[in-house]
Design an enzyme around this catalytic site. Structure first.
Site, PDB file in Angstrom:
ATOM      1  N   HIS A   1     -22.655   6.161 -24.872  1.00 37.85           N
ATOM      2  CA  HIS A   1     -21.974   7.742 -24.519  1.00 37.85           C
ATOM      3  C   HIS A   1     -20.636   7.479 -25.234  1.00 37.85           C
ATOM      4  O   HIS A   1     -19.823   6.746 -25.360  1.00 37.85           O
ATOM      5  CB  HIS A   1     -21.565   7.677 -23.210  1.00 37.85           C
ATOM      6  CG  HIS A   1     -20.810   9.162 -22.860  1.00 37.85           C
ATOM      7  ND1 HIS A   1     -21.464  10.113 -22.476  1.00 37.85           N
ATOM      8  CD2 HIS A   1     -19.708   9.337 -22.852  1.00 37.85           C
ATOM      9  CE1 HIS A   1     -20.638  11.193 -22.433  1.00 37.85           C
ATOM     10  NE2 HIS A   1     -19.445  10.625 -22.566  1.00 37.85           N
TER      11      HIS A   1
ATOM     12  N   GLY B   1     -13.998  20.988 -22.885  1.00 37.99           N
ATOM     13  CA  GLY B   1     -13.803  19.453 -22.792  1.00 37.99           C
ATOM     14  C   GLY B   1     -13.309  19.181 -21.503  1.00 37.99           C
ATOM     15  O   GLY B   1     -13.441  17.846 -21.250  1.00 37.99           O
ATOM     16  N   SER B   2     -13.047  19.907 -20.445  1.00 36.53           N
ATOM     17  CA  SER B   2     -12.760  19.490 -19.048  1.00 36.53           C
ATOM     18  C   SER B   2     -13.962  19.865 -18.496  1.00 36.53           C
ATOM     19  O   SER B   2     -14.167  21.040 -18.303  1.00 36.53           O
ATOM     20  CB  SER B   2     -11.319  20.177 -18.549  1.00 36.53           C
ATOM     21  OG  SER B   2     -11.470  19.552 -17.261  1.00 36.53           O
TER      22      SER B   2
ATOM     23  N   ARG C   1       6.561  40.254  -3.068  1.00 34.55           N
ATOM     24  CA  ARG C   1       5.255  40.116  -2.931  1.00 34.55           C
ATOM     25  C   ARG C   1       4.686  41.751  -3.104  1.00 34.55           C
ATOM     26  O   ARG C   1       3.614  42.049  -3.577  1.00 34.55           O
ATOM     27  CB  ARG C   1       4.634  39.488  -2.007  1.00 34.55           C
ATOM     28  CG  ARG C   1       4.956  39.661  -0.717  1.00 34.55           C
ATOM     29  CD  ARG C   1       4.163  38.732   0.300  1.00 34.55           C
ATOM     30  NE  ARG C   1       4.533  39.026   1.531  1.00 34.55           N
ATOM     31  CZ  ARG C   1       3.767  38.802   2.838  1.00 34.55           C
ATOM     32  NH1 ARG C   1       2.690  38.916   2.652  1.00 34.55           N
ATOM     33  NH2 ARG C   1       4.337  39.144   4.132  1.00 34.55           N
TER      34      ARG C   1
ATOM     35  N   ASP D   1       4.007  29.070   9.182  1.00 35.13           N
ATOM     36  CA  ASP D   1       2.476  28.511   9.145  1.00 35.13           C
ATOM     37  C   ASP D   1       2.695  26.955   8.626  1.00 35.13           C
ATOM     38  O   ASP D   1       1.631  26.306   8.497  1.00 35.13           O
ATOM     39  CB  ASP D   1       2.293  29.321   7.770  1.00 35.13           C
ATOM     40  CG  ASP D   1       1.243  30.723   8.284  1.00 35.13           C
ATOM     41  OD1 ASP D   1       0.803  30.746   9.413  1.00 35.13           O
ATOM     42  OD2 ASP D   1       1.228  31.635   7.632  1.00 35.13           O
TER      43      ASP D   1
ATOM     44  N   HIS E   1     -17.822  17.907 -25.308  1.00 33.38           N
ATOM     45  CA  HIS E   1     -17.913  16.861 -26.022  1.00 33.38           C
ATOM     46  C   HIS E   1     -19.085  16.834 -27.220  1.00 33.38           C
ATOM     47  O   HIS E   1     -19.221  15.905 -28.103  1.00 33.38           O
ATOM     48  CB  HIS E   1     -18.058  15.481 -25.250  1.00 33.38           C
ATOM     49  CG  HIS E   1     -19.196  15.503 -23.906  1.00 33.38           C
ATOM     50  ND1 HIS E   1     -19.198  16.214 -23.133  1.00 33.38           N
ATOM     51  CD2 HIS E   1     -20.332  14.606 -24.033  1.00 33.38           C
ATOM     52  CE1 HIS E   1     -20.057  16.226 -22.480  1.00 33.38           C
ATOM     53  NE2 HIS E   1     -21.081  15.277 -23.055  1.00 33.38           N
TER      54      HIS E   1
ATOM     55  N   LYS F   1     -31.345  11.342 -23.930  1.00 34.97           N
ATOM     56  CA  LYS F   1     -30.016  11.141 -24.626  1.00 34.97           C
ATOM     57  C   LYS F   1     -30.253  10.351 -25.913  1.00 34.97           C
ATOM     58  O   LYS F   1     -30.783   9.395 -25.680  1.00 34.97           O
ATOM     59  CB  LYS F   1     -29.013  10.607 -23.754  1.00 34.97           C
ATOM     60  CG  LYS F   1     -27.496  10.468 -24.107  1.00 34.97           C
ATOM     61  CD  LYS F   1     -26.526  10.251 -23.144  1.00 34.97           C
ATOM     62  CE  LYS F   1     -25.047  10.391 -23.366  1.00 34.97           C
ATOM     63  NZ  LYS F   1     -24.160  10.414 -22.194  1.00 34.97           N
TER      64      LYS F   1
ATOM     65  N   GLU G   1     -10.439  29.531  -6.208  1.00 32.96           N
ATOM     66  CA  GLU G   1      -9.444  29.634  -7.003  1.00 32.96           C
ATOM     67  C   GLU G   1      -9.822  29.454  -8.458  1.00 32.96           C
ATOM     68  O   GLU G   1      -9.433  29.891  -9.298  1.00 32.96           O
ATOM     69  CB  GLU G   1      -8.158  28.987  -6.610  1.00 32.96           C
ATOM     70  CG  GLU G   1      -7.690  29.339  -5.163  1.00 32.96           C
ATOM     71  CD  GLU G   1      -8.555  28.678  -3.888  1.00 32.96           C
ATOM     72  OE1 GLU G   1      -9.085  28.032  -4.069  1.00 32.96           O
ATOM     73  OE2 GLU G   1      -7.757  29.299  -2.982  1.00 32.96           O
TER      74      GLU G   1
ATOM     75  N   ARG H   1       7.710  35.486   0.651  1.00 31.69           N
ATOM     76  CA  ARG H   1       6.836  36.286   1.755  1.00 31.69           C
ATOM     77  C   ARG H   1       7.655  37.398   2.106  1.00 31.69           C
ATOM     78  O   ARG H   1       7.314  38.570   2.508  1.00 31.69           O
ATOM     79  CB  ARG H   1       6.380  35.199   2.834  1.00 31.69           C
ATOM     80  CG  ARG H   1       6.193  35.857   4.029  1.00 31.69           C
ATOM     81  CD  ARG H   1       5.404  35.030   4.840  1.00 31.69           C
ATOM     82  NE  ARG H   1       4.736  35.294   5.990  1.00 31.69           N
ATOM     83  CZ  ARG H   1       5.518  35.865   7.126  1.00 31.69           C
ATOM     84  NH1 ARG H   1       6.724  35.742   7.167  1.00 31.69           N
ATOM     85  NH2 ARG H   1       4.714  36.377   8.042  1.00 31.69           N
TER      86      ARG H   1
END
Lengths: 628, 628
Positions: free
Chosen positions: B265, B128-129, B322, B426, B81, B251, B369, B476
């Site tokens: 802000h 931006g994220s 897989r 599972d 930003h 700031k 991840e 699987r």
């Protein structure tokens, strides 16, 4: 490998020699259950058996006959794959029988699933996606202290591999920030993950430095030294600080053929090896244990719902649906079960309106969307009606938590603001363009997308009583109020703000595109084309009857959505029409470009979802013909 | 507030007095650009202006005339930003002009978007994220050291609010683990977030303890003391350790009316205030700065693609897709541009086959991840062809990173294994049942879902040359090889393994449901019902022509998918048919139950997507009529 009814009952005064026997029983049962099932994680259970035996015999204050006792401690298996251990504990507590454990574990129709879920009355939340249980545990601890004001403690058993998940540190940050002295994480540092050694191995010092830097007290122990475990858990239960117990353990502990060996993650022991393991562990035991009881006299503090008068809006006034959401939330706060969670965008989503009215039920999680959702889930588990809001785009950050919340079957209301290219100058990083697809595909979800302040208000209120996960998509800009305060907006319904007996096309929109549809209908009317307009404020479940009728009566549909074409409004409509075996001429307008910055009007037009494009598509579908 | 051509050129030897002037120019331009645009984040730019002025004048080794120079340092604005500051730097570097900055910032069609994207040649990745830029920076640093072997450093500017994101700690963990001495994060600790004070305020000590616990060196400074900043960046550039510079800042620094004030802000200064601000900052300047140059003589190390012979499978043999994916990857490793990333499930996804063959291009990110995807994006940015794999269910953990990777328009291949209820015992936490919806809704994505080893192999290979984000969904269990090694599987195509001129129904499946469709076709054939079977191995873009032909020729479709009904195979088919204005009788079979544990056959049947249900639906659609 057969067992019998419990032969010996261990009480709260169980000494450590007896705890040792209990631990061995938990090991034996973990091995037996997984071998009988032909799958599961015995070695991950063996490493934590001593920790859990001490906990359940001497520290976990739990009334096994009354899992709903509001003073009960909570135990969350963040390492959900160690379900054999958890279910062995349930057998030791006498709430799951030998037969159920041995004959149903991991089988079809069983409540003893591969990973724990709340179909079991002693399980709060579904786990199995690593790094989540600890986050829910923090949320329950916060609910216990700030909302329920119950004396319970929340214990969570974590694996060491899962400490690599960022969500763990979001959780510990909040445990530290809120000084949750009723929170205890026990980390089973068994050194071995699924693929070999973990990132930090047995470096408990590294884990300790991290947990301390995030504001938690740490205690490092040998996780197989029962005395040390007991002392650590006693200290953790002194109600002085959030505590992380770092227990150095051995994966497969107690079974010499697999202990500390790679290659045994997630594998049941073959039957012959299981027999030798049980023998090495001293054979099958039938101990029954009842540990400490919760403090007596606790009364349920689950608050009753109370009706709340809602804001009313005059038709025609420009009001943003995000603003209406905030004001409705503030009014809903009259219900003492409503709680609100923010990820430091409350002045954008307008949850700050609730904060001003009910600061004691407003929880600021800062920019930590995963922990925001985890806390919402936890509060839902404890009987509250959580609303969690951030930009629609940033809810994707918590997708895995939302997915798992559906498995937990917890009620939770989510709001995603700033959807679509409508937001304008901020650009694509801030635009929710995939949230409808994400939220529609959540099991059992309700997906709402109001176009005006009246419907946004009604739907915000409705979410407080919906089962499962509901989602409200709100828009940045202000648009005219379309409906009178008396209108009803049932879930599964729609509105038809424009219709006649001569309609030759139906324009379907929601949010900003509904207003574009209305403007397009005006343009078309000027050309003599009668366009029906459907406000699809409920995207899931969708109003198939109204859509089918529109398709039959007008023969042509233009669907416009401020979302990518996949999984959103358009495909919801097509699914409904397909179920009715209808194939009207359809123009599906959605965002296929990669947007940039601009004004709302520029971006809607560039994406091909503006009034101009809607009218053009309608003309093309109707052959451009107006009235004769 | 007008400006002219640069009047003074600052070189690498720029002294701190000149740097001060540069910093003031960056402030003035940040204020002017955002006020002219009517939106943006000037105060978040003002706090970091001193940091960036010192960096660009004295430490960032960058050839502004050749952004493709492989030895160039990289600068990632994790606090995206603060784009006014970044674009002010580009003006100071002489690569963006006064007119472009003042007239196009945040306007439609401009490359100077609200948040930076790689449409600008000096920007590597879209940000931006929050909490993402630092993760990409770590990935680029890893690529620079391990793949490119270039001397470049990677600098990233972070906000303090974003340090609450778990992804930040996944990133710093990897910076520490890999000892990325070429990585420098500069945290602009300006104390104020969007909604008020940040979680940790000016407690730079808390940030330092955390970063150090995660393995990084820290340097804490006053971020407005140019000498201190210079010394810190010089130390950070000593190539000894990954470094986090914690800069205490204000700031809105430099504009007394807004400095350290809440409520500013994300708000441009009104014009009159902007005029006073520019005056207070010493007026408009036209300094041009060229800082240090990258080491000379670096040669591009982007490896060329090389053909790779692929494994071949005999029809009829049972092979899991897989497994075929893993073997294909290992073969593809003959291409030196192919890199593979794992989140500690490589023995489940079968990426471990690649690890064995090419360990130097295999990156273990452990159970993180988000960082896995960030690293893949970074390697894609640097010209490699990354493959990142985990369970389909756990890719949801990185949804926001995948979404942003699409904005970065980076090539990246993802694989999600263990999709659907097919996985069995599972249970639901491990079942990917929403991944098709997630991946289809990603801008510009390709979604592949092979049913056998031959197609899995071909599609895995094809992904190495696809633009944008591609996704392979693997299963699987092992199922028969259906196709000969010579078969082609073009993206956008499908296969029709069963067809006749008398077909009265078409069964559409992919993955396990294709095998169920084939079995159902056998059952139907026994009843004299000719069923066509379509293998929809490419879900996006979908083979509309084949589906339309099947709809026209058979009049009835049964679509079966091991996924929730929303956003997956079924809706992809309905969208295609709708575009052709076809409405065959359709039965859409998908997972609407909340599954538990069980065998594959039990769970497929319980979910209503087994051969039995497919055949039953086909009979219902065809009126049960077989041949006369």
């Amino acid at each position: 490998m057969t067992a019998h009814a419990p032969t010996e009952q261990l009480g709260p005064g169980t000494d450590l020699a007896e705890v040792f026997e209990l631990a061995q029983q938990l090991r034996v049962d973990s091995v037996r259950a997984s071998t009988s099932a032909g799958s599961g994680h015995p070695t991950s259970s063996l490493s934590a058996a001593d920790l859990m035996a001490v906990l359940m015999a001497r520290h976990l204050r739990y009334d096994w006959d009354d899992p709903g006792n509001p003073a009960n401690d909570h135990l969350v298996f963040s390492k959900g794959h160690a379900s054999p251990l958890l279910y062995a504990m349930f057998r030791a507590a006498g709430v799951v029988g030998e037969d159920e454990l041995m004959r149903t574990y991991r089988r079809f129709g069983s409540r003893l699933q591969g990973h724990p879920t709340p179909v079991l009355p002693w399980v709060d939340v579904a786990t199995g996606s690593l790094g989540q249980g600890i986050a829910y545990a923090v949320g329950i601890a916060l609910a216990g202290r700030e909302l329920e004001r119950q004396p319970y403690r929340v214990w969570t058993l974590c694996g060491d591999s899962e400490m690599a998940e960022g969500s763990v540190w979001e959780a510990l940050d909040k445990a530290g920030r809120h000084r949750l002295a009723n929170f205890v994480a026990v980390v089973d540092v068994n050194r071995l993950g699924q693929c070999g050694p973990t990132e930090l191995g047995w470096d408990t010092g590294a884990y300790a430095r991290r947990a301390e830097a995030f504001g938690c007290r740490t205690i490092t122990i040998d996780g197989h030294d029962l005395g040390a475990v007991d002392q650590a858990l006693a200290t953790a239960a002194d109600d002085q600080a959030p505590t992380v117990v770092l227990a150095r353990t051995v994966k497969g502990r107690g079974v010499s053929e697999v202990a500390d060996q790679e290659g045994w993650h997630g594998k049941p022991l073959p039957e012959d090896l299981a027999d030798r393991a049980v023998a090495e562990l001293g054979g099958v035991r039938n101990l029954s244990v009842r540990g400490p009881r919760p403090p007596a006299g606790a009364r349920a503090t689950r608050p009753a719902a109370r009706p709340a008068p809602l804001p009313r809006y005059d038709a025609g006034k420009d009001v943003a649906t995000r603003s209406a959401f905030g004001k409705a939330l503030a009014a809903l706060g009259a219900r003492p079960d409503v709680v609100v969670l923010d990820a430091e965008v409350g002045n954008s989503t307008h949850t700050e309106d609730f904060k001003k009215a009910h600061p004691e039920r407003y929880f600021e999680t800062y920019i930590a969307e995963q922990q925001m959702i985890a806390t919402a889930v936890a509060m839902g588990v404890r009987g509250y009606r959580p609303y969690a809001a951030t930009f629609a785009a940033f809810l994707t950050r918590a997708h895995d938590f939302i997915r798992m919340a559906a498995v937990s079957q917890v009620p939770m209301a989510l709001c995603g603001s700033h959807c679509g290219v409508e937001i304008g100058a901020d650009g694509p990083s801030q635009m929710g363009l995939e949230d409808l697809a994400m939220m529609r595909a959540v099991h059992g979800s309700t997906v709402l997308y109001p176009s005006d302040a009246t419907s946004a208000t009604a739907l915000t209120a409705a979410m407080a009583d919906l089962p499962g996960i509901s989602y409200l998509r709100t828009t940045r800009g202000a648009y005219p109020v379309l409906y009178a305060p008396e209108e009803n907006f049932p879930v599964g319904g729609s509105k038809t703000p424009r219709r006649s007996d001569h309609d030759t096309v139906t324009l379907v929109g929601a949010g900003v595109t509904l207003h574009e549809c209305l403007a397009a209908a005006d343009q078309l009317a000027a050309d003599g084309i009668h366009a029906r307009v459907v406000d699809l404020y409920c995207v899931k479940p969708v109003d198939a009857a109204t859509l089918a009728r529109a398709a039959r009566e007008t023969g042509a549909l233009v669907i416009a959505e401020d979302h990518h074409p996949e999984g959103g409004l358009g495909e919801a409509v097509l699914s409904a029409l397909s179920a009715e075996r209808l194939a009207p001429a359809v123009a599906h307008l959605a965002v296929t470009v990669l947007p940039g910055s601009g004004t709302t009007a520029e971006l809607l037009d560039d994406a091909g979802i503006s009034r101009t494009h809607i009218a053009r598509a309608a003309r093309a579908l109707t052959g451009g013909q107006g009235l004769p």
